[in-house]
Design an enzyme around this catalytic site. Structure first.
Site, PDB file in Angstrom:
ATOM      1  N   CYS A   1      18.753 -25.420  -5.218  1.00 27.74           N
ATOM      2  CA  CYS A   1      18.457 -26.741  -5.052  1.00 27.74           C
ATOM      3  C   CYS A   1      17.171 -27.914  -5.229  1.00 27.74           C
ATOM      4  O   CYS A   1      15.906 -26.893  -5.152  1.00 27.74           O
ATOM      5  CB  CYS A   1      18.838 -27.293  -3.932  1.00 27.74           C
ATOM      6  SG  CYS A   1      19.487 -29.696  -3.698  1.00 27.74           S
TER       7      CYS A   1
ATOM      8  N   ASP B   1      15.750 -29.479  -3.800  1.00 26.97           N
ATOM      9  CA  ASP B   1      14.505 -30.146  -2.387  1.00 26.97           C
ATOM     10  C   ASP B   1      13.826 -29.901  -2.747  1.00 26.97           C
ATOM     11  O   ASP B   1      13.643 -28.638  -2.246  1.00 26.97           O
ATOM     12  CB  ASP B   1      15.878 -29.919  -1.038  1.00 26.97           C
ATOM     13  CG  ASP B   1      15.633 -30.540  -0.297  1.00 26.97           C
ATOM     14  OD1 ASP B   1      14.447 -30.214  -0.360  1.00 26.97           O
ATOM     15  OD2 ASP B   1      16.227 -30.821   0.583  1.00 26.97           O
TER      16      ASP B   1
ATOM     17  N   ARG C   1      11.768 -28.889   0.237  1.00 25.79           N
ATOM     18  CA  ARG C   1      12.355 -27.784   1.155  1.00 25.79           C
ATOM     19  C   ARG C   1      12.456 -26.844   1.068  1.00 25.79           C
ATOM     20  O   ARG C   1      13.143 -25.778   2.021  1.00 25.79           O
ATOM     21  CB  ARG C   1      12.597 -28.273   2.293  1.00 25.79           C
ATOM     22  CG  ARG C   1      12.281 -29.611   2.845  1.00 25.79           C
ATOM     23  CD  ARG C   1      12.591 -30.633   3.615  1.00 25.79           C
ATOM     24  NE  ARG C   1      13.867 -30.906   3.395  1.00 25.79           N
ATOM     25  CZ  ARG C   1      15.322 -31.529   3.381  1.00 25.79           C
ATOM     26  NH1 ARG C   1      15.254 -31.971   4.658  1.00 25.79           N
ATOM     27  NH2 ARG C   1      16.524 -31.824   2.627  1.00 25.79           N
TER      28      ARG C   1
ATOM     29  N   HIS D   1      21.998 -24.859   0.494  1.00 26.70           N
ATOM     30  CA  HIS D   1      20.819 -25.011   1.834  1.00 26.70           C
ATOM     31  C   HIS D   1      21.787 -26.210   2.084  1.00 26.70           C
ATOM     32  O   HIS D   1      22.591 -26.615   1.718  1.00 26.70           O
ATOM     33  CB  HIS D   1      19.890 -25.774   2.288  1.00 26.70           C
ATOM     34  CG  HIS D   1      19.486 -27.324   0.927  1.00 26.70           C
ATOM     35  ND1 HIS D   1      19.052 -28.206   1.561  1.00 26.70           N
ATOM     36  CD2 HIS D   1      19.386 -27.773  -0.781  1.00 26.70           C
ATOM     37  CE1 HIS D   1      18.774 -29.315   0.689  1.00 26.70           C
ATOM     38  NE2 HIS D   1      19.284 -28.989  -0.322  1.00 26.70           N
TER      39      HIS D   1
ATOM     40  N   CYS E   1      21.892 -30.422   2.871  1.00 30.43           N
ATOM     41  CA  CYS E   1      22.047 -30.760   0.710  1.00 30.43           C
ATOM     42  C   CYS E   1      22.086 -32.786   1.029  1.00 30.43           C
ATOM     43  O   CYS E   1      23.735 -33.125   1.354  1.00 30.43           O
ATOM     44  CB  CYS E   1      22.848 -30.601   0.400  1.00 30.43           C
ATOM     45  SG  CYS E   1      22.120 -30.348  -1.908  1.00 30.43           S
TER      46      CYS E   1
HETATM   47 CO    CO Z   1      19.503 -30.028  -1.956  1.00 31.44          CO
END
Ligand code: CO
Length: 209
Positions: A42, A44, A46, A98, A101
């Site tokens: 992803c 993302d 993080r 994750h 999400c």
């Molecule tokens: Co995500």
């Protein structure tokens, strides 16, 4: 505004630290890359592949998009897989989702989010394939967590269905496709145990002969 000085300073410090530990590091890397893994994760902020696996530059080839999707017509992702498998000869493809999400969360509601809905619809398809299983779970959190996991399972299958991966297997190349999930709240990765290593393990309709 035009020059992000802080980031350039950080970069020089980082490169300096690595050079201090290993003066030949960058010279060696500049010759070629030999990563053993392709990471499809992803976007993302993080969930940065190198950091959570504690790997150095050169050790993992990375593709990231919203909700770690492998869409049959996504030339970007397919080009990454082709290069990783055929040129770099990586041995492991890791699809890593994750919990928490935002892409999955957005796909679970019925609101309009704009352009991104065309992307999120792929996740709604995953929900539809597993609707009975997901809806049987008690509570919204459990259903959300499970869709994050099932989305990984489906993307692993999508990787395996590509002619790129199937042709590699046909040619005798050792290649495993893994499905993992990452927990942002404790930094721990979990193997979803859906590893695929040969065409016998994919659904019959997708097998290329
Ligand atoms: Co995500």
């Amino acid at each position: 505004m035009r020059v992000l000085k802080d980031l350039f300073d950080r970069n020089r410090d980082w490169a300096g630290k690595i050079k201090a530990e290993d003066p030949e590091f960058f010279a060696r890397l500049s010759e070629q890359q030999h990563p053993e893994y392709l990471w499809i994760g992803c976007a993302d902020s993080r969930v940065p592949a190198n950091q959570i696996l504690d790997l150095l530059p050169g050790q993992i080839f990375v593709h990231r998009n919203i909700a770690n999707l492998v869409v049959h017509t996504d030339l970007n992702c397919l080009a990454v897989i082709q290069f990783a498998v055929e040129v770099l000869k990586i041995r492991h493809i890791i699809v890593c989702g994750h919990y928490g999400c935002s892409g999955i969360r957005a796909a679970m509601d019925n609101r309009e989010h704009g352009l991104i809905d065309n992307w999120l619809r792929n996740i709604k398809d995953v929900y539809r394939y597993h609707e009975a299983q997901i809806n049987a779970l008690p509570g919204a959190q459990a259903r959300f967590d499970r869709l994050c996991e099932l989305n990984v399972v489906e993307q692993v299958a999508n990787v395996c269905h590509t002619s790129i991966v199937q042709n590699a297997w046909k040619a005798g190349q050792e290649l495993a496709v893994h499905g993992w999930i990452y927990a942002i709240d404790d930094g721990i990765l979990q193997d979803l145990n859906v590893c695929v290593t040969c065409p016998d393990e994919i659904s019959q309709i997708h097998r290329l002969t």
